[in-house]
Design a protein around this motif. Sequence first.
Motif, PDB file in Angstrom:
ATOM      1  N   MET A  30       0.839  -1.201   0.000  1.00 38.43           N
ATOM      2  CA  MET A  30       0.000   0.000   0.000  1.00 38.43           C
ATOM      3  C   MET A  30       0.870   1.246   0.000  1.00 38.43           C
ATOM      4  O   MET A  30       1.930   1.277   0.615  1.00 38.43           O
ATOM      5  CB  MET A  30      -0.923   0.009   1.228  1.00 38.43           C
ATOM      6  CG  MET A  30      -1.773   1.264   1.354  1.00 38.43           C
ATOM      7  SD  MET A  30      -3.081   1.104   2.578  1.00 38.43           S
ATOM      8  CE  MET A  30      -4.208  -0.007   1.733  1.00 38.43           C
ATOM      9  N   LEU A  32       0.891   5.252   1.071  1.00 40.20           N
ATOM     10  CA  LEU A  32       0.250   6.246   1.915  1.00 40.20           C
ATOM     11  C   LEU A  32       0.870   7.605   1.600  1.00 40.20           C
ATOM     12  O   LEU A  32       2.060   7.818   1.832  1.00 40.20           O
ATOM     13  CB  LEU A  32       0.453   5.921   3.400  1.00 40.20           C
ATOM     14  CG  LEU A  32      -0.107   4.587   3.892  1.00 40.20           C
ATOM     15  CD1 LEU A  32       0.249   4.379   5.356  1.00 40.20           C
ATOM     16  CD2 LEU A  32      -1.627   4.531   3.709  1.00 40.20           C
ATOM     17  N   ASP A  54      -3.743   5.357  -0.129  1.00 37.88           N
ATOM     18  CA  ASP A  54      -4.484   5.958   0.979  1.00 37.88           C
ATOM     19  C   ASP A  54      -3.642   7.117   1.497  1.00 37.88           C
ATOM     20  O   ASP A  54      -2.704   7.549   0.822  1.00 37.88           O
ATOM     21  CB  ASP A  54      -4.798   4.933   2.072  1.00 37.88           C
ATOM     22  CG  ASP A  54      -6.092   5.274   2.811  1.00 37.88           C
ATOM     23  OD1 ASP A  54      -6.081   6.238   3.604  1.00 37.88           O
ATOM     24  OD2 ASP A  54      -7.115   4.580   2.596  1.00 37.88           O
ATOM     25  N   ARG A 116     -11.054  10.846   3.398  1.00 35.35           N
ATOM     26  CA  ARG A 116     -11.502   9.445   3.265  1.00 35.35           C
ATOM     27  C   ARG A 116     -12.997   9.339   3.029  1.00 35.35           C
ATOM     28  O   ARG A 116     -13.464   8.370   2.433  1.00 35.35           O
ATOM     29  CB  ARG A 116     -11.126   8.653   4.520  1.00 35.35           C
ATOM     30  CG  ARG A 116      -9.652   8.316   4.605  1.00 35.35           C
ATOM     31  CD  ARG A 116      -9.404   7.130   5.523  1.00 35.35           C
ATOM     32  NE  ARG A 116      -7.975   6.829   5.586  1.00 35.35           N
ATOM     33  CZ  ARG A 116      -7.175   7.234   6.555  1.00 35.35           C
ATOM     34  NH1 ARG A 116      -7.666   7.946   7.562  1.00 35.35           N
ATOM     35  NH2 ARG A 116      -5.901   6.935   6.538  1.00 35.35           N
ATOM     36  N   ARG A 119     -14.942   5.907   3.671  1.00 38.89           N
ATOM     37  CA  ARG A 119     -14.000   4.784   3.761  1.00 38.89           C
ATOM     38  C   ARG A 119     -13.335   4.751   5.135  1.00 38.89           C
ATOM     39  O   ARG A 119     -13.016   5.784   5.704  1.00 38.89           O
ATOM     40  CB  ARG A 119     -12.920   4.903   2.671  1.00 38.89           C
ATOM     41  CG  ARG A 119     -13.471   4.730   1.270  1.00 38.89           C
ATOM     42  CD  ARG A 119     -12.387   4.801   0.220  1.00 38.89           C
ATOM     43  NE  ARG A 119     -11.683   6.069   0.258  1.00 38.89           N
ATOM     44  CZ  ARG A 119     -10.405   6.224   0.567  1.00 38.89           C
ATOM     45  NH1 ARG A 119      -9.664   5.182   0.889  1.00 38.89           N
ATOM     46  NH2 ARG A 119      -9.848   7.413   0.556  1.00 38.89           N
ATOM     47  N   GLU A 121     -10.225   3.609   7.852  1.00 38.37           N
ATOM     48  CA  GLU A 121      -8.769   3.586   7.793  1.00 38.37           C
ATOM     49  C   GLU A 121      -8.312   2.210   7.308  1.00 38.37           C
ATOM     50  O   GLU A 121      -8.910   1.188   7.648  1.00 38.37           O
ATOM     51  CB  GLU A 121      -8.174   3.856   9.171  1.00 38.37           C
ATOM     52  CG  GLU A 121      -8.311   5.289   9.635  1.00 38.37           C
ATOM     53  CD  GLU A 121      -7.545   5.530  10.920  1.00 38.37           C
ATOM     54  OE1 GLU A 121      -6.497   4.877  11.125  1.00 38.37           O
ATOM     55  OE2 GLU A 121      -8.000   6.363  11.722  1.00 38.37           O
ATOM     56  N   PRO A 122      -7.235   2.160   6.533  1.00 37.76           N
ATOM     57  CA  PRO A 122      -6.776   0.865   6.026  1.00 37.76           C
ATOM     58  C   PRO A 122      -6.165   0.017   7.139  1.00 37.76           C
ATOM     59  O   PRO A 122      -5.576   0.544   8.082  1.00 37.76           O
ATOM     60  CB  PRO A 122      -5.713   1.255   4.993  1.00 37.76           C
ATOM     61  CG  PRO A 122      -5.216   2.586   5.448  1.00 37.76           C
ATOM     62  CD  PRO A 122      -6.402   3.276   6.050  1.00 37.76           C
ATOM     63  N   LEU A 210      -6.662  10.966  -4.770  1.00 37.48           N
ATOM     64  CA  LEU A 210      -6.923   9.844  -3.877  1.00 37.48           C
ATOM     65  C   LEU A 210      -7.982   8.912  -4.476  1.00 37.48           C
ATOM     66  O   LEU A 210      -7.893   7.700  -4.346  1.00 37.48           O
ATOM     67  CB  LEU A 210      -7.388  10.368  -2.508  1.00 37.48           C
ATOM     68  CG  LEU A 210      -7.594   9.334  -1.394  1.00 37.48           C
ATOM     69  CD1 LEU A 210      -6.318   8.523  -1.130  1.00 37.48           C
ATOM     70  CD2 LEU A 210      -8.051  10.019  -0.115  1.00 37.48           C
TER      71      LEU A 210
END
Length: 214
Positions: A30, A32, A54, A116, A119, A121-122, A210
């Motif tokens: 991922m 960030l 993200d 976000r 959505r 948080e990852p 994003l």
Amino acid sequence: MPDSLRFKDRTEAGTQLGEALREREVDVDMVLAIPRGGLPLGRAVADVLDVPLDIVVASKIGAPGNPELAIGAVASDGSVWRNDEAFRGTGANEEYFEQEREREAENARQKANRYRGERSEPDLTGKTVVVVDDGVATGSTARACLQMLRETDAERIVLVVPVGPPDTVHKLQELADEVICLKTPSSFMGVGQFYERFDQVSDEEAMEYLAGEQ
């Protein structure tokens, strides 16, 4: 300044960062990006590597009467880094720093939530995450973001930036498992001098990157 030291824009810089990660065979899960300026680069890195994008958010803590002078930074979870040398030279005291820490932490939380939307948080458990910004000067926001990620269950944290002064890049290596910086010029006045185009990135533009709409 020689053209070889300058990037055309943030997207070109991000593409070069993505290619550098691929050449080093970093197995990224991922990306960030640090808003706002890091999102055009983060989108390019994520696209090169075909991984999700993200954000990780921190807000600078400015000196009394001089908000542009960072005496620290705080991430959206409250993780804080203080530049003690700058702190001592500004007349700031502990009460001022704590008040600003709380205020800027709330600003960072609100920004993260705004970006976000619906959505969550990852989940970074066991993942290799790459943190991207458009460059570092003092590295204050990057430090706060890295400290925040240190509190997660991410397996590996890699900071990638196009440019930064050698001493800052060296110090950031204490907080990340790896730091990749494409250019570390000894004559460093500011991040913007290493870009041909370095326009401000608006919140709206950042959110489009994003969402993958750029």
